[in-house]
Design a protein around this motif. Structure first.
Motif, mmCIF file in Angstrom:
data_model
loop_
_atom_site.group_PDB
_atom_site.id
_atom_site.type_symbol
_atom_site.label_atom_id
_atom_site.label_comp_id
_atom_site.label_asym_id
_atom_site.label_seq_id
_atom_site.Cartn_x
_atom_site.Cartn_y
_atom_site.Cartn_z
ATOM 1 N N THR A 295 -3.281 15.320 6.483
ATOM 2 C CA THR A 295 -2.656 16.289 5.587
ATOM 3 C C THR A 295 -1.747 17.235 6.358
ATOM 4 O O THR A 295 -0.630 17.528 5.923
ATOM 5 C CB THR A 295 -3.745 17.099 4.848
ATOM 6 O OG1 THR A 295 -4.495 16.205 4.007
ATOM 7 C CG2 THR A 295 -3.132 18.190 3.988
ATOM 8 N N ARG B 233 1.491 15.575 7.154
ATOM 9 C CA ARG B 233 2.337 15.413 5.961
ATOM 10 C C ARG B 233 3.032 16.733 5.621
ATOM 11 O O ARG B 233 4.199 16.731 5.214
ATOM 12 C CB ARG B 233 1.504 14.927 4.780
ATOM 13 C CG ARG B 233 0.913 13.546 4.989
ATOM 14 C CD ARG B 233 0.191 13.052 3.759
ATOM 15 N NE ARG B 233 -0.702 11.953 4.077
ATOM 16 C CZ ARG B 233 -1.021 10.982 3.234
ATOM 17 N NH1 ARG B 233 -0.528 10.979 2.006
ATOM 18 N NH2 ARG B 233 -1.849 10.015 3.588
ATOM 19 N N ARG C 221 5.850 17.142 7.896
ATOM 20 C CA ARG C 221 6.951 16.243 7.544
ATOM 21 C C ARG C 221 7.749 16.748 6.348
ATOM 22 O O ARG C 221 8.823 16.226 6.055
ATOM 23 C CB ARG C 221 6.405 14.850 7.241
ATOM 24 C CG ARG C 221 5.836 14.103 8.435
ATOM 25 C CD ARG C 221 6.898 13.668 9.420
ATOM 26 N NE ARG C 221 6.332 12.861 10.496
ATOM 27 C CZ ARG C 221 6.358 11.534 10.518
ATOM 28 N NH1 ARG C 221 6.930 10.858 9.537
ATOM 29 N NH2 ARG C 221 5.830 10.881 11.528
ATOM 30 N N LEU D 24 4.024 7.689 5.269
ATOM 31 C CA LEU D 24 3.102 8.805 5.489
ATOM 32 C C LEU D 24 1.652 8.435 5.198
ATOM 33 O O LEU D 24 0.752 9.268 5.391
ATOM 34 C CB LEU D 24 3.473 9.987 4.578
ATOM 35 C CG LEU D 24 4.910 10.504 4.586
ATOM 36 C CD1 LEU D 24 5.009 11.748 3.703
ATOM 37 C CD2 LEU D 24 5.380 10.807 5.996
#
Length: 238
Positions: free
Chosen positions: A73, A76, A79, A68
């Protein structure tokens, strides 16, 4: 359930010395890890860097083996990472219900979103009673409940929390920490909890990790760490 792996992470601000220097840590899936250490140890910097809010000078951040480190941001979060920063961050102008719907926005639509919000009211009964109240009218404890609920309603795989107990009454702290423990056990949520309240954090954690000057100086089962007076006195102040 997701495993968060941090490999040789080096992070700093501007041209200054690194705050984190080659830090390595693994946060296993479905557990609570208490991140401990004095002010300035690097706890907040670590959490912010995991979400891409602080530039990384070296090393990698992996989630279930996927790198990552160079993602935004937003990516992430998509994810599976979520951060509850220090300071009870809520949208003050929005109501409790609106804050929760905002937290669920990208994960749920229509009836599924309302169902997810309803689950948060079951976890945090004070929020159910104040669902139509604006964020700025909430007490400190209610704001922290809302900040946590807004993160949880998005169903993250890994939840990062920065000093959630700061300035709160002991009963509220116990409730918040209890919710974290229950969610980890019931849903497999992975939690990295940065806390100055060492006793409270270790009481709900599986493991305790102690930072000092940006490095991991201890990584042990929570009960073992709490029972080590030499380490507690050296790094945790009690």
């Amino acid at each position: 359930m997701s495993t968060l792996t941090i490999e040789k992470l080096t992070v700093g601000y501007g041209d200054g010395a690194p705050v984190l220097d080659g830090l390595e840590l693994e946060v296993p899936d479905g557990g609570v890890v208490a991140l401990l250490g004095a002010n300035g140890a690097g706890k907040t910097t670590l959490l912010r860097s995991l979400l891409g809010l602080v530039p990384v000078r070296g090393g990698r951040v992996l989630l279930d083996g996927a790198d990552l480190t160079r993602l935004s941001t937003e990516d992430r979060v998509r994810r599976g990472l979520a951060l509850v920063p220090e300071g009870r961050s809520v949208v003050a102008e929005l109501t409790v219900a609106e804050n929760l719907r905002l937290g669920a926005l990208w994960r749920h639509r229509g009836p599924a979103r309302e169902a997810a919000v309803g689950q948060m009211y079951e976890l945090f009964e004070p929020l159910a009673r104040r669902r139509d109240a604006a964020g700025h009218t909430l007490s400190g404890g209610e704001r922290q409940m809302l900040a946590l609920a807004r993160a949880l309603v998005g169903e993250p795989d890994v939840l990062l929390l920065d000093e959630p107990s700061l300035g709160l009454a002991p009963l509220v702290v116990a409730q918040l920490l209890g919710v974290l423990r229950d969610q980890a056990e019931a849903t497999g949520l992975t939690v990295l909890l940065a806390e100055q309240n060492v006793t409270g954090a270790l009481s709900v954690a599986d493991r305790g990790v102690v930072l000092s000057l940006g490095e991991v100086v201890a990584d042990r089962p929570a009960a073992e760490l709490a029972a080590d007076p030499a380490l507690r006195h050296a790094y945790l102040g009690f």
